[in-house]
Write a protein that holds these residues in place. Sequence first.
Motif, PDB file in Angstrom:
ATOM      1  N   MET A 259       0.828  -1.206   0.000  1.00 56.56           N
ATOM      2  CA  MET A 259       0.000   0.000   0.000  1.00 56.56           C
ATOM      3  C   MET A 259       0.865   1.261   0.000  1.00 56.56           C
ATOM      4  SD  MET A 259      -2.722   1.301   2.884  1.00 56.56           S
ATOM      5  CE  MET A 259      -1.388   1.627   4.057  1.00 56.56           C
ATOM      6  N   TYR A 260       1.877   1.293   0.857  1.00 55.66           N
ATOM      7  CA  TYR A 260       2.754   2.465   0.896  1.00 55.66           C
ATOM      8  C   TYR A 260       3.420   2.684  -0.462  1.00 55.66           C
ATOM      9  CZ  TYR A 260       2.550   3.280   5.960  1.00 55.66           C
ATOM     10  OH  TYR A 260       2.147   3.603   7.230  1.00 55.66           O
ATOM     11  N   ALA A 261       3.886   1.591  -1.066  1.00 56.34           N
ATOM     12  CA  ALA A 261       4.556   1.723  -2.356  1.00 56.34           C
ATOM     13  C   ALA A 261       3.598   2.219  -3.433  1.00 56.34           C
ATOM     14  CB  ALA A 261       5.172   0.390  -2.760  1.00 56.34           C
ATOM     15  N   LEU A 262       2.371   1.724  -3.442  1.00 59.11           N
ATOM     16  CA  LEU A 262       1.396   2.152  -4.448  1.00 59.11           C
ATOM     17  C   LEU A 262       1.076   3.635  -4.334  1.00 59.11           C
ATOM     18  CD1 LEU A 262      -1.137  -0.828  -4.547  1.00 59.11           C
ATOM     19  CD2 LEU A 262       0.469  -0.138  -6.334  1.00 59.11           C
ATOM     20  N   HIS A 263       1.200   4.168  -3.141  1.00 58.41           N
ATOM     21  CA  HIS A 263       0.930   5.594  -2.937  1.00 58.41           C
ATOM     22  C   HIS A 263       2.202   6.430  -2.948  1.00 58.41           C
ATOM     23  CE1 HIS A 263      -3.444   5.497  -2.093  1.00 58.41           C
ATOM     24  NE2 HIS A 263      -3.189   4.261  -1.725  1.00 58.41           N
ATOM     25  N   GLY A 264       3.285   5.850  -3.477  1.00 59.28           N
ATOM     26  CA  GLY A 264       4.522   6.608  -3.651  1.00 59.28           C
ATOM     27  C   GLY A 264       5.324   6.826  -2.392  1.00 59.28           C
ATOM     28  N   ARG A 265       4.974   6.165  -1.317  1.00 61.25           N
ATOM     29  CA  ARG A 265       5.704   6.342  -0.054  1.00 61.25           C
ATOM     30  C   ARG A 265       6.693   5.180   0.099  1.00 61.25           C
ATOM     31  NH1 ARG A 265       1.030   8.091   4.208  1.00 61.25           N
ATOM     32  NH2 ARG A 265       2.764   7.676   5.636  1.00 61.25           N
ATOM     33  N   TYR A 266       7.743   5.256  -0.695  1.00 59.87           N
ATOM     34  CA  TYR A 266       8.682   4.148  -0.790  1.00 59.87           C
ATOM     35  C   TYR A 266       9.527   3.985   0.469  1.00 59.87           C
ATOM     36  CZ  TYR A 266       7.251   4.803  -5.603  1.00 59.87           C
ATOM     37  OH  TYR A 266       6.505   4.955  -6.739  1.00 59.87           O
ATOM     38  N   ASP A 267       9.853   5.082   1.127  1.00 59.15           N
ATOM     39  CA  ASP A 267      10.611   4.975   2.375  1.00 59.15           C
ATOM     40  C   ASP A 267       9.791   4.253   3.438  1.00 59.15           C
ATOM     41  OD1 ASP A 267      12.762   6.266   1.276  1.00 59.15           O
ATOM     42  OD2 ASP A 267      12.213   8.247   2.049  1.00 59.15           O
ATOM     43  N   ASP A 268       8.488   4.557   3.488  1.00 59.53           N
ATOM     44  CA  ASP A 268       7.628   3.866   4.453  1.00 59.53           C
ATOM     45  C   ASP A 268       7.518   2.381   4.109  1.00 59.53           C
ATOM     46  OD1 ASP A 268       7.038   6.066   6.047  1.00 59.53           O
ATOM     47  OD2 ASP A 268       5.397   6.704   4.742  1.00 59.53           O
TER      48      ASP A 268
END
Length: 472
Positions: free
Chosen positions: A319-328
């Motif tokens: 989910m984090y990756a899909l929303h561009g929050r790769y560090d998370d």
Amino acid sequence: HEDKVLGEGHLEVRDRDYFWTPGFIMFGMMIGVGLSALFDMLRTALAARRLSNRLRDIVLASFCLTLLMPIAAIANNYYVNDRSRNYFAYDYAWNLLQSARPNAVLFTNGDNDTFPVWCLQHVYGVRPDVKIANLSLINTDWYGHQLKNELGVPIGFSDKQISTLRHIRTQDGVLRVQDQMVSDIIDKNLRNAEQIPIQFAITVSSANKNYKGKPLDPYLQMEGMALTSYYPKEQPDAVDVGKTHDMYWDLFKFRGVTDTTIFKDENAARLVNNYISGFLFLADTLQRAGRVEDAAAEIYKGIEMVGSDADAWGYLCRMYALHGRYDDARRVLEEAPQDVPRDKLKLFLAAALKEKGRKDEARQYLEEVYASSPDSREAFNELFRFYYDERMQYELASLLENYSLRHPEDAQIREAYDQLKHDAPELFVKQDAVPATEPEVAESLEHGQKVSVVGIDSAGSSSFEGDSSTGN
């Protein structure tokens, strides 16, 4: 008699201990008879005047050892059989009943989501207003009569019609008795001036939620652990976030779910998976609405309430990756407990990175997973699919040969490898493409020209198309 059914013809879907209840009772009686006889023999032996003191001591010691024998059995089996703090079935039934609306008709699927509910209703007096309709039993006429005449379920069929219902073959398939009963109950309820809620337990499969041969899923909305029918009004939101959130956070009971000192059998494990699914449904609904933080809160709450789960951590990572929050997303890889397989999380993350167009990073994770778990069919499938989608024919051929050499017993993979090597032998010219595993295997890999390959599906079947000279 030649038509007599023997052996496996008598087996049910699984072994149940209550099948052997008469045997358990008889075995216990025989133990009692044997102990009584042993006591009598001991009394007679100790009372005999001709028995020496030494012999009496031996008899007494043997008797004491006999009494101590069950200790080993108790020590080895007590943990598995201890039910003193096992509330899994009770709490699951309680949560399901609390999800039902007042006076609702609640369709259940089988034994595990029906018998505990009946127990709570009729023994503990919990939510007796809910009318339980078991979809397996509803195929019988006596149960249909009971639902209509004793429980007050709105059924339009007459008693005679219920008795004569049979499965009906249609152009689209078969309408089972249960399908006809569900459709009739919905129709009768729609005609009533005072309608009552029609709901399904979340354990009911889509195949068992039908209205006149058509799926009911578009008309259902999840409220806790029940799906409420709004037929004929379609529901754009599959989950009532407010009600479901309040139930999972504040109303439901999860006693002992995270307690490792309580034994959990396969049924208890399935119940826990249903809880995890509920939190994930909530999270998915929220993340699709752009409420990423709220979705993450649902997942963390689920982990807190019902324990760590690889799918929950994997979904959070994706989910984090899909929303561009790769560090998370990468942080989740670090903070997940050690018992959560990192390879599984990386597969979730790789899928999201590929979907977001970050294919180099996705490939890196997929190759890491395969390199660390070269015997994993799942790791092979995901990397194979990536190479195929990206038309990386050299790497694909190398991967196929690598896995085939490692697993010669896998006939499907071996067949796919042999076919590819036969159709495009020039593809196998030595290069360094596949992530290294065992040196003696990696060194044997060869590559050549491109060939169009149709990938291996989840069932393991495979096919190849195209001309090796053109790559089409």
